[in-house]
Design a protein around this motif. Structure first.
Motif, PDB file in Angstrom:
ATOM      1  N   GLY A 177       8.558   9.043 -20.822  1.00 12.60           N
ATOM      2  CA  GLY A 177       7.735  10.010 -20.098  1.00 12.60           C
ATOM      3  C   GLY A 177       8.260  11.413 -20.375  1.00 12.60           C
ATOM      4  N   GLY A 235       7.039   4.983 -18.145  1.00 17.98           N
ATOM      5  CA  GLY A 235       7.736   6.259 -18.328  1.00 17.98           C
ATOM      6  C   GLY A 235       7.961   7.069 -17.073  1.00 17.98           C
ATOM      7  N   HIS A 242       2.727   6.915 -21.521  1.00 16.47           N
ATOM      8  CA  HIS A 242       2.970   7.599 -20.248  1.00 16.47           C
ATOM      9  C   HIS A 242       1.763   8.448 -19.841  1.00 16.47           C
ATOM     10  N   HIS A 267       1.774   9.022 -15.266  1.00 17.14           N
ATOM     11  CA  HIS A 267       1.818  10.489 -15.366  1.00 17.14           C
ATOM     12  C   HIS A 267       1.098  11.233 -14.243  1.00 17.14           C
TER      13      HIS A 267
END
Ligand code: ZN
Length: 243
Positions: free
Chosen positions: A62, A36, A116, A149
């Motif tokens: 994401g 993501g 994500h 992330h």
């Protein structure tokens, strides 16, 4: 099975291409998994989507991917990220929007859950500590989970009742054994661990190893492209600092 694991490409096509070249040098991979944030921050969101589509990459959504198509409000982003997302939204073609819209929040691939942010909050939560990792082990059922992330490579292992963290490094692989793990391969397009090189991982089921790779890429070219389209200077500068 060999899988390349990519996260947080963020519209940085220069970094993505360098990573794909490097993957080619490591030997054949059967699949590319993307965790993501394909778009946002960088100057070539559409080109990154096209390339991932061409490669049949398995992708999850994401927060920037859903922000760019208006699925979540831009008030949830810091002002620089929001500015870049507004620019990204203008650039996306209807086909790009459709692609991002259809991305699932999580995907289960064999023993790996792909998300994500985290299994409990796939779009938003950062797994940055043993505490957040510990809580999240309760939110997936397979042995391993892959997240992005944070833009920082990390690995958390559940050993009986204890959670330990190890810093994945390019010099040593991580053996994926009986114990459950949450692994973050770092960011392709905007690393934030002080190392500006693109980061990604390869999992090989033959020896059950996850290996981290860092790849030099032409940061200057990525920065020039961002400057040409008027993206915020702070976002341009952070690429060379890796933070
Ligand atoms: Zn990101």
């Amino acid at each position: 099975m060999r899988c390349a694991i990519l996260a947080d490409i963020h519209g940085n096509l220069t970094a993505l291409k360098a990573v794909l070249d490097d993957i080619g040098k490591q030997g054949k991979v059967d699949e590319i998994w993307c965790l993501g944030d394909i778009v946002g921050y960088g100057a070539e969101p559409c080109e990154c989507i096209s390339l991932l589509k061409k490669l049949n990459a398995v992708c999850v959504a994401g927060n920037h991917d859903v922000g760019a198509i208006g699925k979540i409000d831009l008030v949830y982003f810091n002002p620089l990220a929001a500015e870049a997302l507004e620019w990204t939204a203008e650039k996306l073609t209807p086909m790009d929007v459709y692609y991002l819209q259809e991305l699932p929040k999580t995907v289960q691939k064999d023993e790996f859950l792909l998300a994500h942010g985290s299994p409990s909050s796939p779009l938003f939560e950062y797994v940055i500590s043993t505490g957040s990792a510990e809580r999240n082990f309760g939110f997936f059922h397979s042995r391993y989970c892959l997240v992005g992330h944070t833009h920082v490579p990390a690995a958390f292992r559940q050993e009986s009742k204890k959670i330990s963290s190890t810093q994945p490094a390019p010099s040593r692989g991580i053996l994926l054994g009986e114990e459950r793990m949450i692994i973050n391969p770092g960011a392709v397009g905007q690393p934030r661990d002080g190392d500006p090189r693109a980061s990604y991982g390869i999992f090989d089921s033959k020896d059950n190893f996850f290996r981290l790779f860092r790849v030099e890429y032409d940061v200057r070219t990525a920065q020039d492209k961002m400057a040409q389209v008027g993206l915020p200077i702070q976002l341009i500068m952070r690429l060379e600092q890796g933070k």
